[in-house]
Design an enzyme around this catalytic site. Structure first.
Site, PDB file in Angstrom:
ATOM      1  CG  ASN A  87      -1.477   1.327   1.548  1.00  0.00           C
ATOM      2  OD1 ASN A  87      -2.448   1.782   0.938  1.00  0.00           O
ATOM      3  ND2 ASN A  87      -0.850   2.042   2.486  1.00  0.00           N
ATOM      4  CB  SER A 146      -3.887   4.729  -8.563  1.00  0.00           C
ATOM      5  OG  SER A 146      -4.547   5.955  -8.809  1.00  0.00           O
ATOM      6  CE1 TYR A 159       0.149   8.023  -6.600  1.00  0.00           C
ATOM      7  CE2 TYR A 159      -1.630   8.205  -8.195  1.00  0.00           C
ATOM      8  CZ  TYR A 159      -1.160   7.778  -6.970  1.00  0.00           C
ATOM      9  OH  TYR A 159      -1.993   7.098  -6.114  1.00  0.00           O
TER      10      TYR A 159
HETATM   11  N1  LIG Z   1      -5.981   8.725  -1.563  1.00  0.00           N
HETATM   12  C1  LIG Z   1      -6.340   8.423  -2.802  1.00  0.00           C
HETATM   13  O1  LIG Z   1      -7.262   9.048  -3.382  1.00  0.00           O
HETATM   14  C2  LIG Z   1      -5.671   7.293  -3.548  1.00  0.00           C
HETATM   15  C3  LIG Z   1      -6.194   6.943  -4.797  1.00  0.00           C
HETATM   16  C4  LIG Z   1      -5.603   5.900  -5.506  1.00  0.00           C
HETATM   17  C5  LIG Z   1      -4.528   5.226  -4.957  1.00  0.00           C
HETATM   18  N2  LIG Z   1      -4.026   5.591  -3.760  1.00  0.00           N
HETATM   19  C6  LIG Z   1      -2.890   4.820  -3.254  1.00  0.00           C
HETATM   20  O2  LIG Z   1      -3.183   4.306  -1.974  1.00  0.00           O
HETATM   21  C7  LIG Z   1      -1.988   4.157  -1.221  1.00  0.00           C
HETATM   22  C8  LIG Z   1      -2.156   4.832   0.127  1.00  0.00           C
HETATM   23  O3  LIG Z   1      -2.399   6.212  -0.087  1.00  0.00           O
HETATM   24  P1  LIG Z   1      -3.080   7.181   0.984  1.00  0.00           P
HETATM   25  O4  LIG Z   1      -4.062   7.980   0.249  1.00  0.00           O
HETATM   26  O5  LIG Z   1      -3.481   6.435   2.184  1.00  0.00           O
HETATM   27  O6  LIG Z   1      -1.834   8.151   1.285  1.00  0.00           O
HETATM   28  P2  LIG Z   1      -1.139   8.608   2.643  1.00  0.00           P
HETATM   29  O7  LIG Z   1      -0.092   9.565   2.226  1.00  0.00           O
HETATM   30  O8  LIG Z   1      -2.148   9.029   3.635  1.00  0.00           O
HETATM   31  O9  LIG Z   1      -0.484   7.264   3.184  1.00  0.00           O
HETATM   32  C9  LIG Z   1       0.624   6.666   2.580  1.00  0.00           C
HETATM   33  C10 LIG Z   1       1.394   5.915   3.640  1.00  0.00           C
HETATM   34  O10 LIG Z   1       2.508   5.286   3.005  1.00  0.00           O
HETATM   35  C11 LIG Z   1       3.673   5.566   3.768  1.00  0.00           C
HETATM   36  N3  LIG Z   1       4.843   5.547   2.900  1.00  0.00           N
HETATM   37  C12 LIG Z   1       5.109   6.370   1.859  1.00  0.00           C
HETATM   38  N4  LIG Z   1       6.298   6.071   1.332  1.00  0.00           N
HETATM   39  C13 LIG Z   1       6.807   5.051   2.063  1.00  0.00           C
HETATM   40  C14 LIG Z   1       7.999   4.329   2.011  1.00  0.00           C
HETATM   41  N5  LIG Z   1       8.962   4.616   1.124  1.00  0.00           N
HETATM   42  N6  LIG Z   1       8.190   3.332   2.890  1.00  0.00           N
HETATM   43  C15 LIG Z   1       7.250   3.047   3.819  1.00  0.00           C
HETATM   44  N7  LIG Z   1       6.097   3.720   3.938  1.00  0.00           N
HETATM   45  C16 LIG Z   1       5.879   4.713   3.069  1.00  0.00           C
HETATM   46  C17 LIG Z   1       3.430   6.938   4.356  1.00  0.00           C
HETATM   47  O11 LIG Z   1       4.282   7.210   5.459  1.00  0.00           O
HETATM   48  C18 LIG Z   1       1.965   6.851   4.725  1.00  0.00           C
HETATM   49  O12 LIG Z   1       1.759   6.281   5.981  1.00  0.00           O
HETATM   50  C19 LIG Z   1      -0.881   4.743  -2.085  1.00  0.00           C
HETATM   51  O13 LIG Z   1      -0.228   3.711  -2.783  1.00  0.00           O
HETATM   52  C20 LIG Z   1      -1.623   5.631  -3.049  1.00  0.00           C
HETATM   53  O14 LIG Z   1      -0.927   5.813  -4.257  1.00  0.00           O
HETATM   54  C21 LIG Z   1      -4.564   6.620  -3.034  1.00  0.00           C
END
Ligand SMILES: NC(=O)c1ccc[n+]([C@@H]2O[C@H](COP(=O)([O-])OP(=O)(O)OC[C@H]3O[C@@H](n4cnc5c(N)ncnc54)[C@H](O)[C@@H]3O)[C@@H](O)[C@H]2O)c1
Length: 255
Positions: A87, A146, A159
């Site tokens: 994730n 995503s 991205y």
């Molecule tokens: N929020 C959205 O609308 C959305 C949509 C599509 C996909 N996503 C994907 O969902 C996933 C989670 O996103 P989110 O919205 O919860 O974002 P967020 O920024 O709230 O959480 C991301 C988490 O990943 C951790 N992280 C980032 N880089 C890291 C690394 N190198 N090593 C370890 N941990 C790391 C961060 O510290 C954080 O806790 C991501 O892969 C994101 O691309 C999010």
């Protein structure tokens, strides 16, 4: 003994939503996150309130040493990995037109979302292969992709490219690991209310209200967690290499 679910980026947001759901399902969660646990202590407490045996490891999926140390800690403590949820992910620090994208931003985003996910998967899969089969499978891997895999956003191309790569990564590992009893799935969130989307919250709220997608509301981390939970269950044992959109119907082309 409870099954072990490794969730990267599980300190907050979607990762935490997934961890919470899996712990409620009866898993022990092992979190790898670059954040200091203390900054999201309340979330981790939410996991240990259900299962005190959950663990948190501060480290980065981009760092070979961190990945290896984390996996050996998990295996030393629990002896196995049943589920890996890839994730952890990042958006570009600044949204910039693709004509102005920097190599640093490309490396940061692709290095985390694709390279980090690739080598985290390799490590966890090697561990799962050493384990005995549990019923119809040995393990489950879920990659958080995503909607950006196919939707073009020219101001955050790095991205989109990283998530398009995650699609092929899912396909490749699903193909390679099927014979090992490890099933690999992809979940594609659309617009989910987390820290990642904070910067565009007002803009997206307006677009959602105006009908950006059929189900007129923000997605929440628990929407993603519920789908991951199903994919990890024993109900999906003849399915691998697929993706599921968790996007309120955003992927539907409309006139
Ligand atoms: N929020 C959205 O609308 C959305 C949509 C599509 C996909 N996503 C994907 O969902 C996933 C989670 O996103 P989110 O919205 O919860 O974002 P967020 O920024 O709230 O959480 C991301 C988490 O990943 C951790 N992280 C980032 N880089 C890291 C690394 N190198 N090593 C370890 N941990 C790391 C961060 O510290 C954080 O806790 C991501 O892969 C994101 O691309 C999010």
């Amino acid at each position: 003994m409870k099954k072990i679910a490794v969730i990267t980026g599980g300190s907050r947001g979607i990762g935490y939503g997934i961890a919470k759901r899996l712990v409620e399902d009866g898993y022990t969660a092992a979190i790898l996150d670059k954040n200091d646990r203390k900054d999201y202590q309340e979330n981790f407490d939410g996991l240990t309130a259900v299962n005190p045996d959950c663990m948190y490891f501060q480290g980065s999926i981009t760092d070979k040493k961190d990945r290896e140390e984390f996996v050996s800690c998990v295996v030393r403590r629990y002896g196995r990995i049943d589920v890996l949820v890839n994730n952890a992910g990042v958006a570009p620090k600044v949204r910039t037109d693709i004509l102005d994208m920097t190599e640093e931003s490309f490396d940061y985003v692709v290095g985390t979302n694709l390279r980090g996910t690739m080598f985290m998967t390799q490590l966890a899969a090697r561990q799962m292969i050493k384990q005995p089969w549990e019923g119809a499978k040995r393990g489950t891997i879920v990659n958080i992709g995503s909607a950006s895999t196919t939707v073009s956003s020219t101001n955050r191309g790095e991205y989109c490219m990283s998530k398009a790569g995650v699609f092929m990564l899912t396909t490749l590992f699903a193909d390679r690991l099927a014979e090992e009893g490890i099933l690999v799935h992809e979940v594609r969130p659309g617009v989910i209310d987390t820290d990642m989307t904070k910067v565009v919250h007002d803009k997206y709220s307006k677009m959602i209200e105006e009908g950006l997608f059929p189900i007129k509301r923000w997605g929440y981390p628990e929407d993603v967690g519920n789908v991951v939970s199903l994919l990890c269950s024993d109900r999906f044992v003849y399915t691998t290499g697929n993706y599921i959109d968790v996007d309120g119907g955003f992927h539907i082309r409309r006139m």
